[in-house]
Design a protein around this motif. Structure first.
Motif, mmCIF file in Angstrom:
data_model
loop_
_atom_site.group_PDB
_atom_site.id
_atom_site.type_symbol
_atom_site.label_atom_id
_atom_site.label_comp_id
_atom_site.label_asym_id
_atom_site.label_seq_id
_atom_site.Cartn_x
_atom_site.Cartn_y
_atom_site.Cartn_z
ATOM 1 N N SER A 1 4.782 4.841 8.174
ATOM 2 C CA SER A 1 4.360 5.254 9.515
ATOM 3 C C SER A 1 2.874 5.616 9.565
ATOM 4 C CB SER A 1 5.201 6.438 9.997
ATOM 5 O OG SER A 1 4.967 7.572 9.196
ATOM 6 N N GLU A 2 2.269 5.849 8.397
ATOM 7 C CA GLU A 2 0.843 6.179 8.329
ATOM 8 C C GLU A 2 -0.037 4.936 8.325
ATOM 9 O OE1 GLU A 2 -0.283 9.201 5.334
ATOM 10 O OE2 GLU A 2 1.868 9.285 4.881
ATOM 11 N N LEU A 3 0.571 3.771 8.182
ATOM 12 C CA LEU A 3 -0.182 2.529 8.041
ATOM 13 C C LEU A 3 0.045 1.628 9.237
ATOM 14 C CD1 LEU A 3 0.772 1.880 4.317
ATOM 15 C CD2 LEU A 3 -1.336 2.904 5.161
ATOM 16 N N SER A 4 -1.038 1.002 9.701
ATOM 17 C CA SER A 4 -0.949 0.038 10.794
ATOM 18 C C SER A 4 -1.959 -1.069 10.530
ATOM 19 C CB SER A 4 -1.259 0.714 12.126
ATOM 20 O OG SER A 4 -2.641 1.017 12.216
ATOM 21 N N ALA A 5 -1.975 -2.062 11.393
ATOM 22 C CA ALA A 5 -2.925 -3.162 11.248
ATOM 23 C C ALA A 5 -4.368 -2.663 11.297
ATOM 24 C CB ALA A 5 -2.687 -4.204 12.334
ATOM 25 N N ASP A 6 -4.595 -1.559 11.992
ATOM 26 C CA ASP A 6 -5.944 -1.009 12.138
ATOM 27 C C ASP A 6 -6.357 -0.068 11.012
ATOM 28 O OD1 ASP A 6 -6.297 -2.363 14.574
ATOM 29 O OD2 ASP A 6 -5.307 -0.752 15.663
ATOM 30 N N THR A 7 -5.455 0.194 10.077
ATOM 31 C CA THR A 7 -5.771 1.099 8.966
ATOM 32 C C THR A 7 -6.931 0.535 8.157
ATOM 33 O OG1 THR A 7 -3.487 1.864 8.816
ATOM 34 C CG2 THR A 7 -4.874 2.203 6.878
ATOM 35 N N LYS A 8 -7.930 1.382 7.919
ATOM 36 C CA LYS A 8 -9.110 0.974 7.147
ATOM 37 C C LYS A 8 -8.864 1.252 5.667
ATOM 38 C CE LYS A 8 -12.237 1.826 10.913
ATOM 39 N NZ LYS A 8 -13.255 2.671 11.487
ATOM 40 N N PHE A 9 -9.180 0.256 4.851
ATOM 41 C CA PHE A 9 -9.006 0.410 3.413
ATOM 42 C C PHE A 9 -9.849 1.565 2.877
ATOM 43 C CE2 PHE A 9 -7.975 -4.317 3.561
ATOM 44 C CZ PHE A 9 -6.615 -4.120 3.416
ATOM 45 N N ALA A 10 -11.043 1.757 3.429
ATOM 46 C CA ALA A 10 -11.922 2.837 2.970
ATOM 47 C C ALA A 10 -11.266 4.203 3.151
ATOM 48 C CB ALA A 10 -13.246 2.784 3.711
ATOM 49 N N ASP A 11 -10.466 4.349 4.203
ATOM 50 C CA ASP A 11 -9.791 5.619 4.466
ATOM 51 C C ASP A 11 -8.665 5.898 3.470
ATOM 52 O OD1 ASP A 11 -11.475 5.944 6.625
ATOM 53 O OD2 ASP A 11 -9.990 5.292 8.107
ATOM 54 N N LEU A 12 -8.219 4.848 2.781
ATOM 55 C CA LEU A 12 -7.115 4.995 1.830
ATOM 56 C C LEU A 12 -7.602 5.306 0.415
ATOM 57 C CD1 LEU A 12 -4.889 2.015 3.001
ATOM 58 C CD2 LEU A 12 -4.589 4.452 3.539
ATOM 59 N N GLY A 13 -8.897 5.162 0.192
ATOM 60 C CA GLY A 13 -9.443 5.442 -1.133
ATOM 61 C C GLY A 13 -9.011 4.438 -2.187
ATOM 62 N N LEU A 14 -8.953 3.162 -1.805
ATOM 63 C CA LEU A 14 -8.541 2.129 -2.756
ATOM 64 C C LEU A 14 -9.538 1.998 -3.894
ATOM 65 C CD1 LEU A 14 -7.337 -0.817 -0.505
ATOM 66 C CD2 LEU A 14 -5.955 0.817 -1.748
ATOM 67 N N LYS A 15 -9.017 1.801 -5.060
ATOM 68 C CA LYS A 15 -9.839 1.531 -6.242
ATOM 69 C C LYS A 15 -9.781 0.035 -6.516
ATOM 70 C CE LYS A 15 -9.236 6.007 -8.253
ATOM 71 N NZ LYS A 15 -8.142 6.888 -8.105
ATOM 72 N N LEU B 1 0.832 -1.205 0.000
ATOM 73 C CA LEU B 1 0.000 0.000 0.000
ATOM 74 C C LEU B 1 0.866 1.254 0.000
ATOM 75 C CD1 LEU B 1 -2.775 -1.039 2.530
ATOM 76 C CD2 LEU B 1 -3.055 -0.679 0.063
ATOM 77 N N SER B 2 1.939 1.228 0.747
ATOM 78 C CA SER B 2 2.864 2.357 0.793
ATOM 79 C C SER B 2 3.414 2.652 -0.596
ATOM 80 C CB SER B 2 4.004 2.057 1.770
ATOM 81 O OG SER B 2 4.969 3.076 1.733
ATOM 82 N N ALA B 3 3.859 1.597 -1.272
ATOM 83 C CA ALA B 3 4.435 1.759 -2.613
ATOM 84 C C ALA B 3 3.380 2.168 -3.639
ATOM 85 C CB ALA B 3 5.110 0.464 -3.046
ATOM 86 N N THR B 4 2.207 1.558 -3.553
ATOM 87 C CA THR B 4 1.142 1.811 -4.526
ATOM 88 C C THR B 4 0.514 3.189 -4.361
ATOM 89 O OG1 THR B 4 0.616 -0.546 -4.600
ATOM 90 C CG2 THR B 4 -1.066 0.956 -5.411
ATOM 91 N N LEU B 5 0.278 3.583 -3.113
ATOM 92 C CA LEU B 5 -0.456 4.817 -2.847
ATOM 93 C C LEU B 5 0.440 5.992 -2.472
ATOM 94 C CD1 LEU B 5 -3.358 3.267 -0.748
ATOM 95 C CD2 LEU B 5 -3.353 3.785 -3.197
ATOM 96 N N GLY B 6 1.741 5.735 -2.348
ATOM 97 C CA GLY B 6 2.662 6.805 -1.979
ATOM 98 C C GLY B 6 2.514 7.246 -0.533
ATOM 99 N N LYS B 7 2.047 6.339 0.314
ATOM 100 C CA LYS B 7 1.887 6.627 1.743
ATOM 101 C C LYS B 7 3.171 6.261 2.464
ATOM 102 C CE LYS B 7 -2.649 7.456 1.940
ATOM 103 N NZ LYS B 7 -3.196 8.698 2.391
ATOM 104 N N ASP B 8 3.474 6.996 3.520
ATOM 105 C CA ASP B 8 4.603 6.653 4.373
ATOM 106 C C ASP B 8 4.194 5.456 5.229
ATOM 107 O OD1 ASP B 8 6.226 6.984 7.053
ATOM 108 O OD2 ASP B 8 7.316 8.075 5.475
#
Length: 81
Positions: A24-38, A15-22
């Protein structure tokens, strides 16, 4: 490292590589909806996970997972863990 922990790490890295997120912004609790996945992102993720864990990852079942942890648990279940 357990399969679940490895899956969380690999999903977050992808996700970091695909979405350009750091990372440190991602954890096990990160919701996919919050990332705007297509749907293309999800398709790439399932293909990546199939290659990484040598298991078939059903796209529609994976789509129903809401967090990175739920997705990692799903991968572990597919592997019989």
């Amino acid at each position: 490292m357990s399969v679940r922990e490895e899956a969380v790490m690999k999903i977050a890295q992808r996700l970091s590589a695909t979405l350009g997120k750091d990372m440190s912004e991602l954890s096990a609790d990160t919701k996919f909806a919050d990332l705007g996945l297509k749907s293309a992102n999800v398709s790439q993720m399932t293909t990546f996970l199939e290659d990484a864990f040598d298991v078939e990852v059903p796209y529609m079942d994976f789509m129903r997972k809401k967090t990175i942890q739920e997705a990692a648990d799903f991968i572990a279940e597919l592997l019989g863990e």
